[in-house]
Write a protein that holds these residues in place. Structure first.
Motif, PDB file in Angstrom:
ATOM      1  N   SER A   9     -24.313  14.842   8.240  1.00 36.94           N
ATOM      2  CA  SER A   9     -23.078  14.099   8.452  1.00 36.94           C
ATOM      3  C   SER A   9     -22.896  13.010   7.399  1.00 36.94           C
ATOM      4  CB  SER A   9     -23.081  13.454   9.838  1.00 36.94           C
ATOM      5  OG  SER A   9     -21.991  12.557   9.933  1.00 36.94           O
ATOM      6  N   ASP A  36     -17.040  13.209   9.942  1.00 36.71           N
ATOM      7  CA  ASP A  36     -16.661  12.506  11.167  1.00 36.71           C
ATOM      8  C   ASP A  36     -15.418  11.662  10.945  1.00 36.71           C
ATOM      9  OD1 ASP A  36     -18.656  13.201  13.171  1.00 36.71           O
ATOM     10  OD2 ASP A  36     -20.096  12.257  11.821  1.00 36.71           O
ATOM     11  N   PRO A 142     -19.723   9.193  21.264  1.00 34.53           N
ATOM     12  CA  PRO A 142     -19.291   9.187  19.877  1.00 34.53           C
ATOM     13  C   PRO A 142     -18.805   7.828  19.389  1.00 34.53           C
ATOM     14  CG  PRO A 142     -17.663  10.284  21.258  1.00 34.53           C
ATOM     15  CD  PRO A 142     -18.864  10.030  22.121  1.00 34.53           C
ATOM     16  N   GLY A 143     -18.943   7.615  18.103  1.00 35.62           N
ATOM     17  CA  GLY A 143     -18.446   6.387  17.488  1.00 35.62           C
ATOM     18  C   GLY A 143     -19.372   5.831  16.416  1.00 35.62           C
ATOM     19  N   GLY A 146     -26.889   6.995  14.343  1.00 35.52           N
ATOM     20  CA  GLY A 146     -28.126   6.277  14.617  1.00 35.52           C
ATOM     21  C   GLY A 146     -28.416   5.973  16.071  1.00 35.52           C
ATOM     22  N   ASP A 176     -24.405  17.175  18.393  1.00 40.46           N
ATOM     23  CA  ASP A 176     -24.064  16.064  17.505  1.00 40.46           C
ATOM     24  C   ASP A 176     -24.456  14.733  18.146  1.00 40.46           C
ATOM     25  OD1 ASP A 176     -22.947  14.435  15.614  1.00 40.46           O
ATOM     26  OD2 ASP A 176     -20.876  15.073  15.945  1.00 40.46           O
ATOM     27  N   GLY A 178     -28.039  11.876  17.550  1.00 34.33           N
ATOM     28  CA  GLY A 178     -29.455  11.669  17.853  1.00 34.33           C
ATOM     29  C   GLY A 178     -30.336  12.882  17.577  1.00 34.33           C
ATOM     30  N   GLY A 198     -27.047  12.999  11.020  1.00 39.95           N
ATOM     31  CA  GLY A 198     -26.592  11.904  10.185  1.00 39.95           C
ATOM     32  C   GLY A 198     -27.763  11.097   9.683  1.00 39.95           C
ATOM     33  N   SER A 199     -28.189  10.136  10.485  1.00 38.51           N
ATOM     34  CA  SER A 199     -29.251   9.229  10.038  1.00 38.51           C
ATOM     35  C   SER A 199     -30.557   9.963   9.748  1.00 38.51           C
ATOM     36  CB  SER A 199     -29.467   8.124  11.063  1.00 38.51           C
ATOM     37  OG  SER A 199     -29.534   8.657  12.365  1.00 38.51           O
TER      38      SER A 199
HETATM   39  C1  DX5 Z   1     -21.206  10.222  16.133  1.00 37.27           C
HETATM   40  C2  DX5 Z   1     -20.819  11.286  15.117  1.00 37.27           C
HETATM   41  C3  DX5 Z   1     -21.988  11.968  14.544  1.00 37.27           C
HETATM   42  C4  DX5 Z   1     -22.932  11.079  13.771  1.00 37.27           C
HETATM   43  C5  DX5 Z   1     -24.313  11.528  14.109  1.00 37.27           C
HETATM   44  O1  DX5 Z   1     -20.090   9.728  16.749  1.00 37.27           O
HETATM   45  O2  DX5 Z   1     -19.985  12.282  15.704  1.00 37.27           O
HETATM   46  O3  DX5 Z   1     -21.635  13.110  13.777  1.00 37.27           O
HETATM   47  O4  DX5 Z   1     -22.750  11.142  12.391  1.00 37.27           O
HETATM   48  O5  DX5 Z   1     -25.205  10.623  13.589  1.00 37.27           O
HETATM   49  P1  DX5 Z   1     -26.738  10.616  14.002  1.00 37.27           P
HETATM   50  O6  DX5 Z   1     -27.307  11.952  13.600  1.00 37.27           O
HETATM   51  O7  DX5 Z   1     -27.299   9.461  13.234  1.00 37.27           O
HETATM   52  O8  DX5 Z   1     -26.795  10.422  15.487  1.00 37.27           O
END
Ligand code: DX5
Ligand code: ZN
Length: 226
Positions: A9, A36, A142-143, A146, A176, A178, A198-199
């Motif tokens: 992401s 995102d 979502p939002g 990390g 999507d 964690g 993402g992270s």
């Molecule tokens: C959260 C996003 C995700 C985010 C995931 O609202 O929809 O796509 O980038 O990030 P990690 O993998 O760090 O949880």
């Protein structure tokens, strides 16, 4: 045999160097890029819009997986089709006429995805799942990147997988929020096909090894297919 797909992401990248981040994703061997889109209304954060997608599109052939965390997604679809998104996923919580929207996305030759937040039950998307190409299960609220995965959401993945198999449907199940090397085995075992990261991706010191490790995980029916 299908292997899990990792979708890094862009949200976790340094936004002052997004082009470079896309090169990093390509070099690591990923084939998908998760984008995102946050509007500050459906979720309490803003990210980027269709121009970012269009600008990145001109220099990358990754599969562009746009995730709209917005109210009124029907007003934004055309911009993301135009920008070159390969898949457009919207939230059922922000759209009354999901069937109509899925039809519009598919008519444009793109994959259509539906998503649900942790507090939305699987039953709420039972009909939309019949038409979708992707069902994206949010495993955090979502939002923000990390955050820690909410374990109950993994049970929803298993329920969606069972529904898909029982009904003979063919959508991809995406997870999507964690997702990292600790949580990936559990979501793949529950039936996830696509793992957004993402992270965990951007903080990894060996991104190629991370992609390889996740791709090597096997889901529910792998023994029959191997
Ligand atoms: C959260 C996003 C995700 C985010 C995931 O609202 O929809 O796509 O980038 O990030 P990690 O993998 O760090 O949880
Ligand atoms: Zn996302």
């Amino acid at each position: 045999m299908r292997t899990p797909i990792v979708a890094p992401s862009l949200l976790s990248a340094d936004f002052s160097r997004t082009g470079e981040a896309v090169r990093t994703i390509e070099a690591a061997g990923a084939t998908w890029l998760h984008l995102d889109i946050m509007d500050g209304r459906f979720v309490p954060n803003l990210s980027f819009g269709a121009k970012m997608v269009a600008d990145l599109r001109s220099s990358s052939s990754l599969f562009f997986d746009a995730h709209l965390m917005t109210v009124e997604p029907e007003s934004l679809i055309d911009a993301f089709i135009e920008a070159g998104a390969d898949a457009i996923t919207f939230h059922v919580e922000s759209c009354v006429h999901a069937h109509r929207l899925i039809d519009r996305i598919k008519a444009a030759g793109r994959k259509a995805g539906v998503s649900l937040v942790p507090s939305t039950p699987v039953e709420a998307i039972a009909e939309a799942m019949r038409w979708a190409d992707i069902v994206l299960v949010m495993t955090v609220d979502p939002g923000f990147g990390g955050q820690r995965l909410i374990p109950r959401c993994v049970e929803k993945v298993a329920a969606i997988r069972a529904f898909r198999d029982r009904e003979g449907l063919a959508f991809d199940i995406s997870v999507d929020g964690g997702i990292n090397l600790d949580t990936a085995p559990g979501v793949v075992a529950a039936g996830a096909d696509v793992l957004v990261m993402g992270s965990a991706f951007f903080e990894s010191r060996d991104q190629s090894a991370l992609i390889e490790a996740v791709s090597a995980l096997r889901g529910p029916y792998s023994s029959q297919l191997a």
